[in-house]
Design a protein around this motif. Structure first.
Motif, PDB file in Angstrom:
ATOM      1  N   GLU A 348     -14.106  79.255  17.414  1.00 36.91           N
ATOM      2  CA  GLU A 348     -12.430  79.381  16.874  1.00 36.91           C
ATOM      3  C   GLU A 348     -12.189  78.478  15.623  1.00 36.91           C
ATOM      4  O   GLU A 348     -11.107  78.293  15.385  1.00 36.91           O
ATOM      5  CB  GLU A 348     -11.785  78.643  18.300  1.00 36.91           C
ATOM      6  N   GLY A 349     -13.276  78.001  15.027  1.00 42.51           N
ATOM      7  CA  GLY A 349     -13.224  77.333  13.816  1.00 42.51           C
ATOM      8  C   GLY A 349     -14.343  76.242  13.621  1.00 42.51           C
ATOM      9  O   GLY A 349     -15.222  76.692  14.054  1.00 42.51           O
ATOM     10  N   PRO A 350     -14.107  75.138  12.743  1.00 44.10           N
ATOM     11  CA  PRO A 350     -15.238  74.455  12.633  1.00 44.10           C
ATOM     12  C   PRO A 350     -15.487  73.653  14.144  1.00 44.10           C
ATOM     13  O   PRO A 350     -15.017  73.564  14.756  1.00 44.10           O
ATOM     14  CB  PRO A 350     -14.629  73.141  11.828  1.00 44.10           C
ATOM     15  N   PRO A 351     -17.078  73.680  14.156  1.00 41.49           N
ATOM     16  CA  PRO A 351     -17.377  73.019  15.766  1.00 41.49           C
ATOM     17  C   PRO A 351     -17.043  71.526  15.662  1.00 41.49           C
ATOM     18  O   PRO A 351     -16.603  70.951  14.779  1.00 41.49           O
ATOM     19  CB  PRO A 351     -19.057  73.038  15.007  1.00 41.49           C
ATOM     20  N   GLY A 352     -16.825  71.289  16.964  1.00 41.51           N
ATOM     21  CA  GLY A 352     -16.254  69.930  17.312  1.00 41.51           C
ATOM     22  C   GLY A 352     -15.624  69.961  18.795  1.00 41.51           C
ATOM     23  O   GLY A 352     -15.547  71.063  19.451  1.00 41.51           O
ATOM     24  N   THR A 353     -15.043  68.904  19.138  1.00 37.74           N
ATOM     25  CA  THR A 353     -14.312  68.804  20.371  1.00 37.74           C
ATOM     26  C   THR A 353     -12.831  68.022  20.130  1.00 37.74           C
ATOM     27  O   THR A 353     -12.863  67.338  19.380  1.00 37.74           O
ATOM     28  CB  THR A 353     -14.944  67.812  21.166  1.00 37.74           C
ATOM     29  N   VAL A 354     -11.954  68.623  20.939  1.00 33.98           N
ATOM     30  CA  VAL A 354     -10.627  68.216  20.863  1.00 33.98           C
ATOM     31  C   VAL A 354     -10.221  67.705  22.212  1.00 33.98           C
ATOM     32  O   VAL A 354     -10.685  68.184  23.213  1.00 33.98           O
ATOM     33  CB  VAL A 354      -9.622  69.207  20.233  1.00 33.98           C
ATOM     34  N   ALA A 355      -9.199  66.684  22.253  1.00 29.45           N
ATOM     35  CA  ALA A 355      -8.751  66.140  23.588  1.00 29.45           C
ATOM     36  C   ALA A 355      -7.710  67.142  24.015  1.00 29.45           C
ATOM     37  O   ALA A 355      -6.858  67.965  23.396  1.00 29.45           O
ATOM     38  CB  ALA A 355      -7.990  65.024  23.355  1.00 29.45           C
ATOM     39  N   GLY A 356      -7.665  67.615  25.245  1.00 30.89           N
ATOM     40  CA  GLY A 356      -6.844  68.396  26.036  1.00 30.89           C
ATOM     41  C   GLY A 356      -5.654  67.595  26.387  1.00 30.89           C
ATOM     42  O   GLY A 356      -5.439  66.369  25.912  1.00 30.89           O
ATOM     43  N   LEU A 357      -4.673  68.278  27.363  1.00 27.73           N
ATOM     44  CA  LEU A 357      -3.339  67.582  27.723  1.00 27.73           C
ATOM     45  C   LEU A 357      -3.646  66.457  28.780  1.00 27.73           C
ATOM     46  O   LEU A 357      -3.008  65.637  28.986  1.00 27.73           O
ATOM     47  CB  LEU A 357      -2.461  68.459  28.167  1.00 27.73           C
ATOM     48  N   GLY A 358      -4.756  66.599  29.539  1.00 30.25           N
ATOM     49  CA  GLY A 358      -5.234  65.428  30.130  1.00 30.25           C
ATOM     50  C   GLY A 358      -4.723  65.527  31.646  1.00 30.25           C
ATOM     51  O   GLY A 358      -4.647  64.640  32.456  1.00 30.25           O
ATOM     52  N   LEU A 359      -4.185  66.558  31.950  1.00 34.91           N
ATOM     53  CA  LEU A 359      -3.521  66.845  33.262  1.00 34.91           C
ATOM     54  C   LEU A 359      -4.412  67.213  34.319  1.00 34.91           C
ATOM     55  O   LEU A 359      -4.095  67.119  35.496  1.00 34.91           O
ATOM     56  CB  LEU A 359      -2.021  67.639  33.110  1.00 34.91           C
ATOM     57  N   LEU A 360      -5.539  67.856  33.893  1.00 40.92           N
ATOM     58  CA  LEU A 360      -6.545  68.016  35.051  1.00 40.92           C
ATOM     59  C   LEU A 360      -7.853  67.409  34.446  1.00 40.92           C
ATOM     60  O   LEU A 360      -8.144  67.295  33.132  1.00 40.92           O
ATOM     61  CB  LEU A 360      -6.754  69.713  34.865  1.00 40.92           C
ATOM     62  N   ASP A 361      -8.611  66.940  35.390  1.00 41.10           N
ATOM     63  CA  ASP A 361      -9.954  66.261  35.239  1.00 41.10           C
ATOM     64  C   ASP A 361     -10.984  67.356  35.225  1.00 41.10           C
ATOM     65  O   ASP A 361     -11.725  67.321  36.238  1.00 41.10           O
ATOM     66  CB  ASP A 361     -10.012  65.172  36.312  1.00 41.10           C
ATOM     67  N   VAL A 362     -10.753  68.122  34.147  1.00 37.14           N
ATOM     68  CA  VAL A 362     -12.110  68.858  33.725  1.00 37.14           C
ATOM     69  C   VAL A 362     -12.188  69.038  32.180  1.00 37.14           C
ATOM     70  O   VAL A 362     -11.425  68.605  31.538  1.00 37.14           O
ATOM     71  CB  VAL A 362     -11.621  70.446  34.240  1.00 37.14           C
ATOM     72  N   GLU A 363     -13.184  69.629  31.841  1.00 34.19           N
ATOM     73  CA  GLU A 363     -13.896  69.720  30.623  1.00 34.19           C
ATOM     74  C   GLU A 363     -14.191  71.108  30.421  1.00 34.19           C
ATOM     75  O   GLU A 363     -14.620  71.766  31.220  1.00 34.19           O
ATOM     76  CB  GLU A 363     -15.000  68.779  30.154  1.00 34.19           C
ATOM     77  N   THR A 364     -13.833  71.737  29.176  1.00 35.54           N
ATOM     78  CA  THR A 364     -14.219  73.117  28.992  1.00 35.54           C
ATOM     79  C   THR A 364     -15.134  73.165  27.544  1.00 35.54           C
ATOM     80  O   THR A 364     -14.936  72.332  26.386  1.00 35.54           O
ATOM     81  CB  THR A 364     -13.061  74.049  28.645  1.00 35.54           C
ATOM     82  N   VAL A 365     -16.409  73.934  27.494  1.00 35.82           N
ATOM     83  CA  VAL A 365     -17.056  74.179  26.572  1.00 35.82           C
ATOM     84  C   VAL A 365     -17.005  75.584  26.315  1.00 35.82           C
ATOM     85  O   VAL A 365     -17.393  76.433  27.129  1.00 35.82           O
ATOM     86  CB  VAL A 365     -18.759  73.674  27.045  1.00 35.82           C
ATOM     87  N   LEU A 366     -16.716  75.928  24.993  1.00 38.94           N
ATOM     88  CA  LEU A 366     -16.579  77.307  24.738  1.00 38.94           C
ATOM     89  C   LEU A 366     -17.899  78.007  24.162  1.00 38.94           C
ATOM     90  O   LEU A 366     -18.897  77.203  23.687  1.00 38.94           O
ATOM     91  CB  LEU A 366     -15.813  77.469  23.463  1.00 38.94           C
ATOM     92  N   GLY A 367     -18.238  79.299  24.550  1.00 39.89           N
ATOM     93  CA  GLY A 367     -19.627  79.821  24.192  1.00 39.89           C
ATOM     94  C   GLY A 367     -20.123  80.630  25.372  1.00 39.89           C
ATOM     95  O   GLY A 367     -19.448  80.671  26.482  1.00 39.89           O
ATOM     96  N   GLY A 368     -21.186  81.141  25.105  1.00 41.20           N
ATOM     97  CA  GLY A 368     -21.991  81.739  26.258  1.00 41.20           C
ATOM     98  C   GLY A 368     -21.615  83.193  26.094  1.00 41.20           C
ATOM     99  O   GLY A 368     -20.517  83.775  25.245  1.00 41.20           O
ATOM    100  N   ASP A 369     -21.764  83.840  27.125  1.00 37.18           N
ATOM    101  CA  ASP A 369     -21.275  85.568  27.273  1.00 37.18           C
ATOM    102  C   ASP A 369     -19.905  85.588  27.700  1.00 37.18           C
ATOM    103  O   ASP A 369     -19.451  84.670  28.496  1.00 37.18           O
ATOM    104  CB  ASP A 369     -22.025  86.197  27.954  1.00 37.18           C
ATOM    105  N   LYS A 370     -19.096  86.541  26.961  1.00 37.55           N
ATOM    106  CA  LYS A 370     -17.601  86.674  27.657  1.00 37.55           C
ATOM    107  C   LYS A 370     -17.472  87.170  28.980  1.00 37.55           C
ATOM    108  O   LYS A 370     -18.329  88.053  29.295  1.00 37.55           O
ATOM    109  CB  LYS A 370     -16.965  87.746  26.614  1.00 37.55           C
ATOM    110  N   THR A 371     -16.671  86.492  29.675  1.00 39.33           N
ATOM    111  CA  THR A 371     -16.812  86.916  31.274  1.00 39.33           C
ATOM    112  C   THR A 371     -15.602  88.187  31.416  1.00 39.33           C
ATOM    113  O   THR A 371     -14.514  87.776  30.893  1.00 39.33           O
ATOM    114  CB  THR A 371     -16.308  85.894  32.253  1.00 39.33           C
ATOM    115  N   LEU A 372     -16.315  89.130  31.692  1.00 38.12           N
ATOM    116  CA  LEU A 372     -15.358  90.353  31.987  1.00 38.12           C
ATOM    117  C   LEU A 372     -15.442  90.666  33.433  1.00 38.12           C
ATOM    118  O   LEU A 372     -16.530  91.668  33.977  1.00 38.12           O
ATOM    119  CB  LEU A 372     -15.506  91.513  30.807  1.00 38.12           C
ATOM    120  N   VAL A 373     -14.564  90.461  34.170  1.00 36.51           N
ATOM    121  CA  VAL A 373     -14.832  90.813  35.757  1.00 36.51           C
ATOM    122  C   VAL A 373     -13.546  90.979  36.500  1.00 36.51           C
ATOM    123  O   VAL A 373     -12.633  90.244  36.188  1.00 36.51           O
ATOM    124  CB  VAL A 373     -15.884  89.887  36.464  1.00 36.51           C
TER     125      VAL A 373
END
Length: 487
Positions: A348-373
């Motif tokens: 989605e742009g330069p590689p890196g990590t950004v902070a989310g809103l912090g309302l859920l205790d989860v982390e997301t890593v972008l990449g891999g095959d696109k899920t279509l199901v």
């Protein structure tokens, strides 16, 4: 086999709705009908049974035909994810990203694949109803075109041109189109329709005569304003630019409009609820006092999260949560609610990590095959049916409190420890009435709307009935049967 193509004098003249209505009308006559759009540009996509993605409008048109959606119905899909850059999806699968200049140079090379998909559909149909994109009058885009006349002439499909009288200047739009396109393109147009007419059609009789005299095209009907069309799934972001109707006394559900908002048709079922006022919040406006905030999907989650912060909407969302009110994130909105979003490959742009809103205790890593199901399951004690369409994987402690369980036994989504915040990858989560009722019960509202699919189906029948009354469908069929079938 017969085929006809509906092109328009501009964007948002109602081509998608007209095609859907014609598909249902011809299906109601007992014909095997298939929809087709050579090239679409939309971030509202649907997953097909054959494991790909197409524009939402073509999925709705497949429903109008009473057939399963397939990738051949929309072989080229552009999904904008930034200024002048889009994801290219060909026959349902991602084929990379491209910039506007590269697209204009390279689209002609896709014509063969477009025609191949068209042939496959045509082989199993009595009639194919084709939808154009934008307008054939955009002569600066004519070279290499695969969306309008470039396809029509390559496939030998006759064209009906639709004009929108509601925006004004419809005579000039139709006559002007005839004036600016070349003679061979103009010869493909066999008739015209006036769309979105309010009032007595007899008042426009002289207008129909004028257009026919100046173009040589046959007038095929004046389509009245189709109120049922508002119940069809949204595809074009143009609808987000229109002010919503007021809803005094109703419970407010708010959704901020990010620049790359995607699959916002997930919110359409809420419009069915008489007790809900759905507020799509435009840039420059604060999120209003609401019973529920929904963060919709995004074609580029990290840039949209940055936009959300720049608008101050993060402050509004956090304050809403502190007041003990719920937040629901869908797909990209789910990712935004977590502690972080990592993009190690620069998707989605330069590689890196950004902070989310912090309302859920989860982390997301972008990449891999696109899920279509396509998925089915149960959440909050009620069934749901929808689809997943996303890049990236989300994990963390709050996934131990899933939103739901899929039919194959897997869990899905995450819920915060206080129960106020939930995130899910399921598009269409709110479509079934029982599922929507379970979510609305959390904000003290008794749901009364129907299953969204049932309401869409009923709306399609209403639109088809109107077209039977106001359009010469026998003439449309005659035009379609003059299509060249040996492409």
């Amino acid at each position: 086999m017969a085929a006809v193509m509906i092109q328009g004098t501009g964007s948002d003249v109602g081509k998608s709705v007209l095609v859907a209505g014609l598909c249902r009308a011809f299906a109601n006559r007992g014909l095997r009908v298939r929809p087709f759009k050579p090239q679409n540009m939309s971030n509202n996509a649907a997953v097909t049974a054959d494991g790909g993605e197409i524009g939402r409008a073509q999925a709705t048109q497949a429903m109008a035909c009473r057939v399963a959606a397939s990738v051949d119905m929309n072989p080229v899909l552009l999904k904008p994810q930034g200024d002048r850059i889009s994801q290219l999806v060909v026959r349902g699968q991602v084929r990379g990203t491209l910039r506007a200049a590269r697209w204009r140079e390279g689209r002609e090379g896709l014509l063969g694949e477009v025609l191949e998909s068209y042939r496959r559909l045509a082989a199993d149909a009595d009639i194919v109803v084709v939808e154009g994109a934008g307008s054939p009058a955009e002569t600066n885009l004519r070279a290499g075109d695969i969306a309008n006349m470039g396809f029509a002439r390559a496939a030998g499909v006759p064209v009906i041109l639709a004009g929108d009288i509601d925006r004004g200047g419809v005579i000039a739009a139709l006559v002007g189109t005839h004036a600016v396109i070349d003679a061979e393109d103009a010869a493909m147009i066999q008739g015209f329709l006036i769309n979105k007419f309010r009032g007595d059609p007899a008042l426009f009789a002289d207008g129909m005569t004028t257009i026919a005299a100046r173009t040589g095209w046959r007038g095929l009907g004046i389509v009245p304003w189709l109120a049922p069309a508002r119940r069809l799934p949204s595809e074009d972001a143009v609808v987000l630019e229109r002010p919503a109707a007021g809803g005094a006394g109703r419970v407010v559900v708010a959704c901020p409009i990010n620049p790359r908002i995607a699959n916002f048709d997930d919110l359409d079922p809420l419009r069915l609820e008489p007790g809900v006022e759905l507020v799509m919040v435009p840039p420059g406006q604060p999120i209003p006092d609401a019973a529920l905030i929904v963060l919709a999907g995004s074609k580029a989650t990290i840039p949209d999260l940055g936009f959300l912060r720049a608008e101050g909407w993060d402050v509004d969302i956090l304050a809403h949560h502190r007041r003990g009110r719920p937040v629901l994130g869908l797909c990209g909105g789910y990712q935004m609610l977590g502690r972080s979003i990592a993009d190690p490959h620069g998707i989605e742009g330069p590689p890196g990590t950004v902070a989310g809103l912090g309302l859920l205790d989860v982390e997301t890593v972008l990449g891999g095959d696109k899920t279509l199901v396509e998925v089915r399951g149960e959440a909050l004690g009620a069934p749901f049916a929808g689809y997943e369409i996303h890049l990236g994987r989300t994990s963390g402690a709050d996934t131990a409190r899933p939103v739901g369980r899929l039919a194959d036994g897997r869990t899905e989504g995450a819920t915060s420890a206080d129960g106020l915040v939930a995130g899910s990858y399921v598009h269409g989560l709110l479509g079934l009435a029982a599922q929507r009722a379970a979510w609305l019960a959390r904000i003290g509202l008794a749901a009364r709307g129907p299953d969204h699919a049932s309401d869409v189906d009923a709306a399609l029948d209403e639109i088809a009935a109107t077209l039977e009354t106001h359009v010469d469908l026998d003439a449309v069929l005659a035009i379609a049967r003059n299509a060249i079938t040996s492409v």
